[in-house]
Enzyme design. Structure first.
Site, PDB file in Angstrom:
ATOM      1  N   ASP A 101     -14.947   3.107   1.706  1.00  0.00           N
ATOM      2  CA  ASP A 101     -14.022   2.001   1.471  1.00  0.00           C
ATOM      3  C   ASP A 101     -14.369   1.203   0.228  1.00  0.00           C
ATOM      4  OD1 ASP A 101     -12.452   2.572   3.669  1.00  0.00           O
ATOM      5  OD2 ASP A 101     -13.672   1.378   5.030  1.00  0.00           O
TER       6      ASP A 101
ATOM      7  N   CYS B  96       0.816  -1.209   0.000  1.00  0.00           N
ATOM      8  CA  CYS B  96       0.000   0.000   0.000  1.00  0.00           C
ATOM      9  C   CYS B  96       0.849   1.258   0.000  1.00  0.00           C
ATOM     10  CB  CYS B  96      -0.935   0.011   1.209  1.00  0.00           C
ATOM     11  SG  CYS B  96      -2.403  -1.019   0.966  1.00  0.00           S
TER      12      CYS B  96
ATOM     13  N   LYS C 256       0.979   3.300  -3.397  1.00  0.00           N
ATOM     14  CA  LYS C 256      -0.167   4.005  -3.967  1.00  0.00           C
ATOM     15  C   LYS C 256       0.214   5.424  -4.362  1.00  0.00           C
ATOM     16  CE  LYS C 256      -4.201   3.427  -2.031  1.00  0.00           C
ATOM     17  NZ  LYS C 256      -5.304   3.310  -1.050  1.00  0.00           N
TER      18      LYS C 256
ATOM     19  N   ASP D 205     -16.693  -6.392 -23.602  1.00  0.00           N
ATOM     20  CA  ASP D 205     -17.370  -7.585 -23.095  1.00  0.00           C
ATOM     21  C   ASP D 205     -18.815  -7.285 -22.718  1.00  0.00           C
ATOM     22  OD1 ASP D 205     -15.158  -9.240 -23.385  1.00  0.00           O
ATOM     23  OD2 ASP D 205     -14.359  -8.699 -21.423  1.00  0.00           O
TER      24      ASP D 205
ATOM     25  N   ASP E  78     -10.787  -5.927 -17.355  1.00  0.00           N
ATOM     26  CA  ASP E  78      -9.708  -5.975 -18.342  1.00  0.00           C
ATOM     27  C   ASP E  78      -8.603  -5.034 -17.901  1.00  0.00           C
ATOM     28  OD1 ASP E  78      -9.583  -7.560 -20.819  1.00  0.00           O
ATOM     29  OD2 ASP E  78     -11.636  -6.844 -21.114  1.00  0.00           O
TER      30      ASP E  78
ATOM     31  N   ASP F  23     -16.926 -10.191 -28.479  1.00  0.00           N
ATOM     32  CA  ASP F  23     -16.007  -9.170 -28.978  1.00  0.00           C
ATOM     33  C   ASP F  23     -14.690  -9.843 -29.334  1.00  0.00           C
ATOM     34  OD1 ASP F  23     -15.433  -9.648 -26.264  1.00  0.00           O
ATOM     35  OD2 ASP F  23     -14.504  -7.691 -26.020  1.00  0.00           O
TER      36      ASP F  23
ATOM     37  N   HIS G 252      -8.380   1.852  -7.921  1.00  0.00           N
ATOM     38  CA  HIS G 252      -7.153   1.714  -7.144  1.00  0.00           C
ATOM     39  C   HIS G 252      -5.978   2.180  -7.980  1.00  0.00           C
ATOM     40  CE1 HIS G 252      -4.385   0.050  -4.154  1.00  0.00           C
ATOM     41  NE2 HIS G 252      -3.684  -0.417  -5.173  1.00  0.00           N
ATOM     42  N   THR G 253      -5.052   2.913  -7.351  1.00  0.00           N
ATOM     43  CA  THR G 253      -3.847   3.365  -8.030  1.00  0.00           C
ATOM     44  C   THR G 253      -2.621   2.819  -7.323  1.00  0.00           C
ATOM     45  OG1 THR G 253      -3.672   5.366  -6.684  1.00  0.00           O
ATOM     46  CG2 THR G 253      -4.964   5.525  -8.716  1.00  0.00           C
TER      47      THR G 253
ATOM     48  N   ARG H 283     -19.601  10.028  -2.812  1.00  0.00           N
ATOM     49  CA  ARG H 283     -19.503   9.877  -1.352  1.00  0.00           C
ATOM     50  C   ARG H 283     -18.393   8.866  -1.075  1.00  0.00           C
ATOM     51  NH1 ARG H 283     -24.976   7.663   0.522  1.00  0.00           N
ATOM     52  NH2 ARG H 283     -23.816   7.501   2.488  1.00  0.00           N
TER      53      ARG H 283
END
Length: 743
Positions: free
Chosen positions: A443, A411, A414, A483, A460, A621, A534-535, A440
């Site tokens: 988590d 973590c 990040k 998809d 993907d 696809d 998530h980064t 808003r």
């Protein structure tokens, strides 16, 4: 080329693909500064070399021979290439504005956008003439003019003229005359109905050249029956005529404008000190007089201490000193003065393979001069076309950056909270009702699924395949949505998974902003938005999305459901796998990649709606497994078979050339394991189209099965909806046990 292991802490942006920038980038590729992100922004993926343009018009060279492939070269050099038009800069905040991208932030900026004839000062010039620059519209006009002449009546006189008597006007007119005469003579048609004119102002032709050169060209114009109008100052242009300040009229059916050039308007609007013609005033270091963090070179720049004509020979000579000072500025070192040469060798062609040379007071001419000029020009262009493997990392300007090996994992990897918050505030809000999401923050996101709806989910993610972050965000979003559309579902919301390379906070923020704004552009067009994600930081950029969709049970499309007699319809052309495999090796033409990107940016949203409304029996696809792999999935477990009409397959430009050269995607060999399901592959061995069946696609089209009685109408509707290459490529046969027959 190996990726620079040093995280980027500075951003160098070059605007325009002019000759000086081309030389500077070529040299920089061999000695790339560590810790610097380099971006080239150009509205042309292939930029013309002015010295060979008359030869292209005359038919001596092909398009590719006279254009530097910026897209291909930047891939080779490890430089980010952005195909877009710059509309402005903000020197205070150090940002660049573009027509189709979010703003780019820079630490150092260089401008080499060239100049164009000023059409604004003469009434009617902008409406009724074509400038010798920009080159792209000139070449389009030239193609159209040749067609008009070939399709026209030889009994109808055609008057073609240039306004301006400089070298570019004379060379272009002689080249056009040569090519048109050659085209008509080839068809054994008369040429006497073609009349050519060069209109000068108060001065004689070829000002700036010695009298020997002028005399040679006066003789050439006389021999070629080109009318020279001296002392004619154009005051107004109307349809089919130019009018002088004394009221004299010259009738012209075609008018090419080649008067003195001017720069773009946006540098002056941004507050840069510019000359009256719009060109940026620079010092002996090629720095803007008003903004030292901005450099300018080529025709867009005016060296205040050393004024010179606007000629390509000066722009080429500025490439090396520009690079030296850019590297010095990045490293905080003293700059080096540059003084351009006063005399230069000029080589001017006469349309045919004949040229006139001059330097100072000297002049000589002949067919041998053209061959000499040709060797010089070809050698210059080969520096860009004959790309070789770069050596390993060569240290450039050393910048102290935190060792990437010491960056945290888990973590701790990040993207910072403040960066993330600033980027998220710039994203459009999701248009649908989300219980808990970015509106808003919590988590996790919370979605209420409407009663009677099925939740359709897909995920993907893949590595970056194009250096343009904004376009990559759009491509990744389209790919992930594929998809959902293949299932006949309506997209509802998306979450992002982003991994960004180590870099300074400013560069990380810009890249994240471009990625997510690009994706949001696609999502907004589909009526959805980002609700979370998530980064993280890592060695390379990857981007992916989890997509949520909703569907009515009775409208849900699956891969199964094929029926005998169904027509197989494809919505997009094939070829992204081999094209981008070639691009990774710097072997693909820039325009091939540019066109492929346009296909990848095209959403399957409307196609899905059309296929669902038509009652398609099955749909998928076309992505990583290629056409054959995904067709096999549709046939798997059934007793049905399929026929594929190879000649009907829509193909992206350049894809077959890449396949013939053996430039396959790394997944191509794995996809070839589907070949046992082709029951007559031996009959088509050696046919490049069969290799296309195994080519993996990114953001590819849909493959659908539609009843035969509706197929033509569905294809027509798809084409009318913006899928011009949609077509039927095969049919379903009642027997075959999952096999495919090529036809």
């Amino acid at each position: 080329m190996q990726q620079d292991p040093t995280p980027a802490s500075k951003h160098l942006i070059l605007i325009g693909g002019g000759h000086a920038h081309a030389i500077a980038l070529l040299m920089m590729a061999m000695n790339k500064p560590a810790g610097v992100r380099i971006t080239l922004i150009s509205n042309l993926v292939q930029t013309p070399y002015s010295g060979m343009l008359p030869g292209l018009i005359a038919g001596h060279y092909s398009f590719d021979q006279v254009h530097i492939d910026l897209g291909r070269f930047c891939r080779y050099a490890g430089i980010d290439f952005i195909e877009d038009t710059v509309t402005g800069i903000d020197p205070l905040n150090r940002t660049v504005q573009c027509l189709n991208h979010p703003d780019f932030s820079y630490d150092l900026l260089s401008i080499d956008t060239g100049s164009t004839p000023d059409l604004s000062t003469i009434p009617g010039a902008a409406e009724f003439t074509t400038g010798v620059k920009p080159v792209k519209p000139l070449l389009a006009y030239w193609d159209a003019l040749q067609n008009r002449v070939l399709q026209g009546d030889d009994q109808q006189d055609i008057h073609i003229g240039t306004v301006g008597g400089g070298a570019s006007a004379v060379e272009v007119m002689l080249a056009m005359q040569y090519k048109l005469h050659k085209l008509l003579s080839k068809e054994q048609r008369r040429t006497s109905h073609l009349h050519f004119h060069i209109i000068c102002g108060p001065q004689q032709i070829l000002t700036g050249h010695n009298n020997r050169v002028k005399k040679r060209y006066l003789n050439v114009l006389k021999q070629r029956n080109i009318a020279l109008h001296t002392g004619f100052r154009v005051a107004q242009v109307k349809q089919g005529r130019v009018i002088s300040d004394t009221g004299e009229v010259i009738e012209l059916d075609e008018i090419i404008w080649a008067t003195s050039a001017s720069g773009a308007q946006w540098p002056a609007r941004a507050g840069l000190e510019c000359a009256d013609n719009g060109c940026i005033r620079v010092n002996d270091y090629l720095q803007s007089l008003s903004h030292p963090e901005i450099f300018a070179t080529g025709d867009i720049a005016d060296m205040v201490n050393h004024p010179r004509p606007k000629a390509g020979v000066f722009a080429v000579r500025q490439g090396a000193p520009l690079l030296r000072n850019l590297l010095a500025a990045l490293a905080g070192q003293p700059l080096i003065r540059f003084r351009p040469q006063q005399q230069f060798l000029s080589l001017i062609s006469t349309g045919d393979r004949y040229a006139v040379a001059s330097r100072g007071p000297f002049s000589f001419a002949g067919f041998w001069v053209w061959r000499w000029k040709d060797r010089i020009d070809q050698k210059f262009m080969q520096r860009f076309s004959d790309l070789t493997q770069l050596p390993d990392q060569i240290p450039g300007a050393q910048l102290k950056i935190e060792n990437p090996d010491m960056r945290c994992g888990g973590c701790g990897a990040k993207v910072g909270h403040s960066i993330l918050n600033r980027v998220l505030k710039q994203l459009p809000p999701p248009p649908n009702d989300i219980e808990i999401g970015l509106n808003r923050p919590d988590d996790a996101a919370v979605i209420e699924v409407p009663p009677g709806k099925l939740l359709v989910q897909s995920v993907d993610s893949f590595r970056q395949l194009v250096s343009d972050d904004y376009l990559f965000g759009q491509i990744a979003a389209n790919h992930a949505l594929g998809d959902i559309f293949a299932m006949g579902a309506i997209p509802h919301s998306a979450q992002a998974i982003v991994c960004l390379p180590y870099a300074s906070d400013e560069i990380v923020e810009q890249r994240l902003r471009h990625l997510l704004l690009g994706a949001s552009k696609v999502f907004t067009e589909c009526g959805i938005g980002l609700i979370g994600g998530h980064t993280s930081e890592g060695a390379e950029l990857t981007l992916g999305f989890t997509i949520n969709g909703l569907a009515e049970r009775q409208q849900l499309l699956t891969k199964q459901g094929l029926q005998p007699g169904d027509r197989l319809i494809i919505t997009k052309p094939l070829g992204t796998g081999t094209l981008f495999a070639s691009d990774m090796r710097s072997q693909a033409q820039g325009r091939w990649i540019s066109q492929a990107l346009q296909h990848m940016l095209h959403s399957n949203y409307r196609a899905s709606k059309i296929l669902t409304a038509a009652g398609a029996h099955a749909c998928t696809d076309i992505t990583g497994f290629g056409l054959l792999g995904h067709l096999h999935e549709m046939l798997d477990g059934s007793s049905l078979g399929a026929r594929l009409w190879l000649e009907k397959l829509p193909v992206m430009e350049g894809a077959l050339a890449c396949l013939r050269a053996g430039l396959f995607s790394s997944l191509h060999p794995q996809n070839r394991k589907f070949s046992p399901f082709l029951d007559n592959l031996d009959e088509f061995s050696g046919d490049t189209l069969t290799e296309l069946l195994f080519d993996p696609q990114t953001a590819g089209g849909l493959l659908a099965a539609v009843s035969s009685d509706q197929a033509d109408a569905v294809v027509a509707e798809l084409q009318a909806a913006g899928y011009p290459e949609a077509c039927a490529i095969g049919s379903i046969r009642p027997e075959g046990n999952g096999s495919v027959t090529l036809m």
